[in-house]
Design a protein around this motif. Structure first.
Motif, PDB file in Angstrom:
ATOM      1  N   LEU A  52       0.858  -1.184   0.000  1.00 57.92           N
ATOM      2  CA  LEU A  52       0.000   0.000   0.000  1.00 57.92           C
ATOM      3  C   LEU A  52       0.898   1.238   0.000  1.00 57.92           C
ATOM      4  O   LEU A  52       1.776   1.374   0.855  1.00 57.92           O
ATOM      5  CB  LEU A  52      -0.912  -0.003   1.228  1.00 57.92           C
ATOM      6  CG  LEU A  52      -1.848  -1.218   1.342  1.00 57.92           C
ATOM      7  CD1 LEU A  52      -2.597  -1.200   2.666  1.00 57.92           C
ATOM      8  CD2 LEU A  52      -2.830  -1.245   0.174  1.00 57.92           C
ATOM      9  N   PRO A  53       0.698   2.162  -0.929  1.00 60.12           N
ATOM     10  CA  PRO A  53       1.627   3.291  -1.094  1.00 60.12           C
ATOM     11  C   PRO A  53       1.845   4.104   0.186  1.00 60.12           C
ATOM     12  O   PRO A  53       2.986   4.449   0.509  1.00 60.12           O
ATOM     13  CB  PRO A  53       0.971   4.138  -2.193  1.00 60.12           C
ATOM     14  CG  PRO A  53       0.142   3.166  -2.972  1.00 60.12           C
ATOM     15  CD  PRO A  53      -0.364   2.171  -1.972  1.00 60.12           C
ATOM     16  N   ASP A  54       0.771   4.424   0.915  1.00 60.27           N
ATOM     17  CA  ASP A  54       0.913   5.267   2.105  1.00 60.27           C
ATOM     18  C   ASP A  54       1.710   4.555   3.193  1.00 60.27           C
ATOM     19  O   ASP A  54       2.517   5.177   3.897  1.00 60.27           O
ATOM     20  CB  ASP A  54      -0.471   5.656   2.640  1.00 60.27           C
ATOM     21  CG  ASP A  54      -1.246   6.494   1.645  1.00 60.27           C
ATOM     22  OD1 ASP A  54      -0.649   7.435   1.090  1.00 60.27           O
ATOM     23  OD2 ASP A  54      -2.434   6.197   1.406  1.00 60.27           O
ATOM     24  N   ILE A  55       1.508   3.255   3.312  1.00 61.04           N
ATOM     25  CA  ILE A  55       2.257   2.499   4.317  1.00 61.04           C
ATOM     26  C   ILE A  55       3.689   2.280   3.852  1.00 61.04           C
ATOM     27  O   ILE A  55       4.630   2.348   4.657  1.00 61.04           O
ATOM     28  CB  ILE A  55       1.550   1.168   4.610  1.00 61.04           C
ATOM     29  CG1 ILE A  55       0.255   1.440   5.382  1.00 61.04           C
ATOM     30  CG2 ILE A  55       2.457   0.216   5.385  1.00 61.04           C
ATOM     31  CD1 ILE A  55      -0.536   0.217   5.768  1.00 61.04           C
ATOM     32  N   ALA A  56       3.880   2.052   2.561  1.00 61.81           N
ATOM     33  CA  ALA A  56       5.247   1.874   2.035  1.00 61.81           C
ATOM     34  C   ALA A  56       6.083   3.124   2.283  1.00 61.81           C
ATOM     35  O   ALA A  56       7.259   3.034   2.678  1.00 61.81           O
ATOM     36  CB  ALA A  56       5.192   1.553   0.546  1.00 61.81           C
ATOM     37  N   ARG A  57       5.507   4.314   2.062  1.00 59.47           N
ATOM     38  CA  ARG A  57       6.245   5.559   2.311  1.00 59.47           C
ATOM     39  C   ARG A  57       6.585   5.702   3.793  1.00 59.47           C
ATOM     40  O   ARG A  57       7.686   6.170   4.142  1.00 59.47           O
ATOM     41  CB  ARG A  57       5.416   6.754   1.832  1.00 59.47           C
ATOM     42  CG  ARG A  57       5.421   6.952   0.323  1.00 59.47           C
ATOM     43  CD  ARG A  57       4.828   8.283  -0.058  1.00 59.47           C
ATOM     44  NE  ARG A  57       3.385   8.311   0.207  1.00 59.47           N
ATOM     45  CZ  ARG A  57       2.474   7.967  -0.692  1.00 59.47           C
ATOM     46  NH1 ARG A  57       2.851   7.557  -1.899  1.00 59.47           N
ATOM     47  NH2 ARG A  57       1.193   8.026  -0.401  1.00 59.47           N
ATOM     48  N   THR A  58       5.665   5.292   4.658  1.00 61.60           N
ATOM     49  CA  THR A  58       5.919   5.398   6.095  1.00 61.60           C
ATOM     50  C   THR A  58       7.027   4.436   6.514  1.00 61.60           C
ATOM     51  O   THR A  58       7.913   4.790   7.300  1.00 61.60           O
ATOM     52  CB  THR A  58       4.634   5.086   6.882  1.00 61.60           C
ATOM     53  OG1 THR A  58       3.594   5.991   6.465  1.00 61.60           O
ATOM     54  CG2 THR A  58       4.860   5.249   8.373  1.00 61.60           C
ATOM     55  N   LEU A  59       7.006   3.218   5.981  1.00 64.41           N
ATOM     56  CA  LEU A  59       8.061   2.252   6.309  1.00 64.41           C
ATOM     57  C   LEU A  59       9.423   2.730   5.816  1.00 64.41           C
ATOM     58  O   LEU A  59      10.444   2.530   6.491  1.00 64.41           O
ATOM     59  CB  LEU A  59       7.713   0.893   5.696  1.00 64.41           C
ATOM     60  CG  LEU A  59       6.514   0.163   6.299  1.00 64.41           C
ATOM     61  CD1 LEU A  59       6.177  -1.079   5.482  1.00 64.41           C
ATOM     62  CD2 LEU A  59       6.767  -0.210   7.759  1.00 64.41           C
ATOM     63  N   ASP A  60       9.464   3.377   4.648  1.00 67.11           N
ATOM     64  CA  ASP A  60      10.731   3.917   4.141  1.00 67.11           C
ATOM     65  C   ASP A  60      11.261   4.996   5.092  1.00 67.11           C
ATOM     66  O   ASP A  60      12.474   5.071   5.352  1.00 67.11           O
ATOM     67  CB  ASP A  60      10.537   4.504   2.746  1.00 67.11           C
ATOM     68  CG  ASP A  60      10.295   3.429   1.691  1.00 67.11           C
ATOM     69  OD1 ASP A  60      10.610   2.250   1.967  1.00 67.11           O
ATOM     70  OD2 ASP A  60       9.769   3.762   0.605  1.00 67.11           O
ATOM     71  N   ALA A  61      10.342   5.821   5.615  1.00 66.18           N
ATOM     72  CA  ALA A  61      10.763   6.866   6.564  1.00 66.18           C
ATOM     73  C   ALA A  61      11.284   6.242   7.849  1.00 66.18           C
ATOM     74  O   ALA A  61      12.273   6.709   8.421  1.00 66.18           O
ATOM     75  CB  ALA A  61       9.591   7.804   6.854  1.00 66.18           C
ATOM     76  N   VAL A  62      10.634   5.160   8.301  1.00 69.40           N
ATOM     77  CA  VAL A  62      11.093   4.465   9.508  1.00 69.40           C
ATOM     78  C   VAL A  62      12.476   3.875   9.282  1.00 69.40           C
ATOM     79  O   VAL A  62      13.351   3.935  10.164  1.00 69.40           O
ATOM     80  CB  VAL A  62      10.079   3.372   9.911  1.00 69.40           C
ATOM     81  CG1 VAL A  62      10.657   2.454  10.990  1.00 69.40           C
ATOM     82  CG2 VAL A  62       8.786   4.010  10.404  1.00 69.40           C
ATOM     83  N   ASP A  63      12.715   3.318   8.100  1.00 69.92           N
ATOM     84  CA  ASP A  63      14.034   2.756   7.781  1.00 69.92           C
ATOM     85  C   ASP A  63      15.121   3.828   7.822  1.00 69.92           C
ATOM     86  O   ASP A  63      16.291   3.525   8.114  1.00 69.92           O
ATOM     87  CB  ASP A  63      14.005   2.095   6.401  1.00 69.92           C
ATOM     88  CG  ASP A  63      13.187   0.809   6.390  1.00 69.92           C
ATOM     89  OD1 ASP A  63      12.934   0.269   7.481  1.00 69.92           O
ATOM     90  OD2 ASP A  63      12.793   0.363   5.295  1.00 69.92           O
ATOM     91  N   ARG A  64      14.730   5.066   7.543  1.00 70.73           N
ATOM     92  CA  ARG A  64      15.703   6.167   7.577  1.00 70.73           C
ATOM     93  C   ARG A  64      15.905   6.698   8.994  1.00 70.73           C
ATOM     94  O   ARG A  64      16.635   7.670   9.194  1.00 70.73           O
ATOM     95  CB  ARG A  64      15.239   7.309   6.668  1.00 70.73           C
ATOM     96  CG  ARG A  64      15.196   6.954   5.196  1.00 70.73           C
ATOM     97  CD  ARG A  64      15.016   8.198   4.333  1.00 70.73           C
ATOM     98  NE  ARG A  64      13.748   8.879   4.602  1.00 70.73           N
ATOM     99  CZ  ARG A  64      12.618   8.648   3.951  1.00 70.73           C
ATOM    100  NH1 ARG A  64      12.583   7.717   2.981  1.00 70.73           N
ATOM    101  NH2 ARG A  64      11.521   9.316   4.242  1.00 70.73           N
ATOM    102  N   GLY A  65      15.261   6.061   9.955  1.00 69.69           N
ATOM    103  CA  GLY A  65      15.399   6.501  11.340  1.00 69.69           C
ATOM    104  C   GLY A  65      14.398   7.549  11.757  1.00 69.69           C
ATOM    105  O   GLY A  65      14.479   8.082  12.866  1.00 69.69           O
ATOM    106  N   GLU A  66      13.435   7.856  10.897  1.00 71.58           N
ATOM    107  CA  GLU A  66      12.423   8.854  11.230  1.00 71.58           C
ATOM    108  C   GLU A  66      11.244   8.192  11.954  1.00 71.58           C
ATOM    109  O   GLU A  66      11.064   6.974  11.881  1.00 71.58           O
ATOM    110  CB  GLU A  66      11.930   9.544   9.958  1.00 71.58           C
ATOM    111  CG  GLU A  66      13.036  10.213   9.155  1.00 71.58           C
ATOM    112  CD  GLU A  66      12.539  10.703   7.806  1.00 71.58           C
ATOM    113  OE1 GLU A  66      11.305  10.736   7.605  1.00 71.58           O
ATOM    114  OE2 GLU A  66      13.386  11.052   6.950  1.00 71.58           O
TER     115      GLU A  66
END
Length: 302
Positions: free
Chosen positions: A186-200
């Protein structure tokens, strides 16, 4: 299904189907921001009034009122049988109860509402629509992190692991759970997971894209559940949906994984980790967790 209208300076909502929403604290808080909300509900013989002001229950809910209005159209005969009388108002106390509620609104809260204006408003067609349920508050009991999860000593791990390392490893576990349940597509969740991977740690915004995505996942699960219930438990006239037990389980996994993501963004790491590890599907989650911890620790040292 919710219908809405106006009567003078007041707006009103009436829900005609679906799981009850207009008496939920999560919903009343939203409706009452910057104004006041009076929720009047009747169930059986009970009439309840709840008032919220500027997003909070009035006097912490101490002024919730409950009035009983029992039926009077059933009569018990001398032989013990019960018969129903014909004619008359079966709920004669209801009118008095509602008048009492209106007096309480006027005298206790300074809210003056004209029933005649409401009757005029109801003579007109009202806008209506399907409402997406609001996410529930985290229950207090679920915000405590257990020391053990699936026979794993999570408490000891948290004590000996630096917080940044524990957060990073938990984020990796969250990514694995998202892949197992399919919500990472899901695009909105994928973007959030990418931000989490960046430490955000993105802050979920009410009615934002991520919030709406999670609410849709919950709504799908809730909508599918009645299709698996026996016919005698379904509402009269409810459509039969082509939903299998496997379909429902998949929806449960998706909404559960979304809940785990929300906990990671909102709650302390140990609490979020307990939920994520509890929901992992792979039998190898323990070895994967230890591998994630080792990799993060090596990266931190380098």
């Amino acid at each position: 299904m919710v219908r809405a209208g106006r009567s003078g300076e007041w707006a009103f909502l009436a829900q005609s189907s679906g799981a009850k929403q207009l008496t939920r604290p999560e919903v009343l808080r939203r409706l009452a921001r910057g104004t006041r909300v009076a929720a009047l509900t009747k169930q059986g013989a009970e009439v309840r009034l709840t008032v919220y002001a500027d997003g909070l229950p009035y006097a912490n809910g101490a002024h919730d009122r409950l009035v009983s209005s029992p039926r009077t159209d059933y009569v018990r005969l001398a032989d013990g049988t019960t018969v129903q009388s014909v004619g008359g108002d079966p709920w004669p106390g209801s009118t008095a109860a509602y008048v009492d509620m209106l007096n309480a609104l006027r005298n206790r809260y300074g809210i003056d509402f004209d029933p005649a204006g409401l009757e005029h408003a109801l003579d007109q067609s009202l806008p209506s629509g399907l409402v997406l349920p609001v996410l529930e508050d985290f229950p207090e009991w679920s915000c405590r992190h257990p020391s053990r999860v699936r026979h794993f000593d999570l408490g000891a791990l948290v004590e000996r692991t630096p917080e940044p390392t524990m957060r990073a490893a938990t984020a990796s576990q969250l990514r694995r759970l998202a892949a197992e349940s399919g919500i990472d597509a899901l695009p909105d969740i994928a973007r959030t997971l990418d931000a989490v991977d960046r430490g955000e740690t993105p802050e979920p915004v009410e009615d934002g894209a991520l919030d709406l995505c999670m609410r849709r996942l919950v709504a799908e699960t809730v909508a599918a559940r009645p299709a698996l219930e026996p016919s005698w438990r379904r509402e009269r006239g409810a459509p039969r949906l082509p939903v299998t037990a496997a379909d429902f389980k998949a929806w449960q996994l998706r909404s559960g994984a979304a809940d785990a993501l929300r906990r990671f963004l909102r709650l302390p790491v140990p609490t979020a980790a307990a939920t994520i590890l509890h929901r992992r599907l792979s039998d190898d989650w323990r070895s994967e967790l230890l591998s994630d911890l080792s990799a993060r620790e090596q990266r931190r040292e380098s």
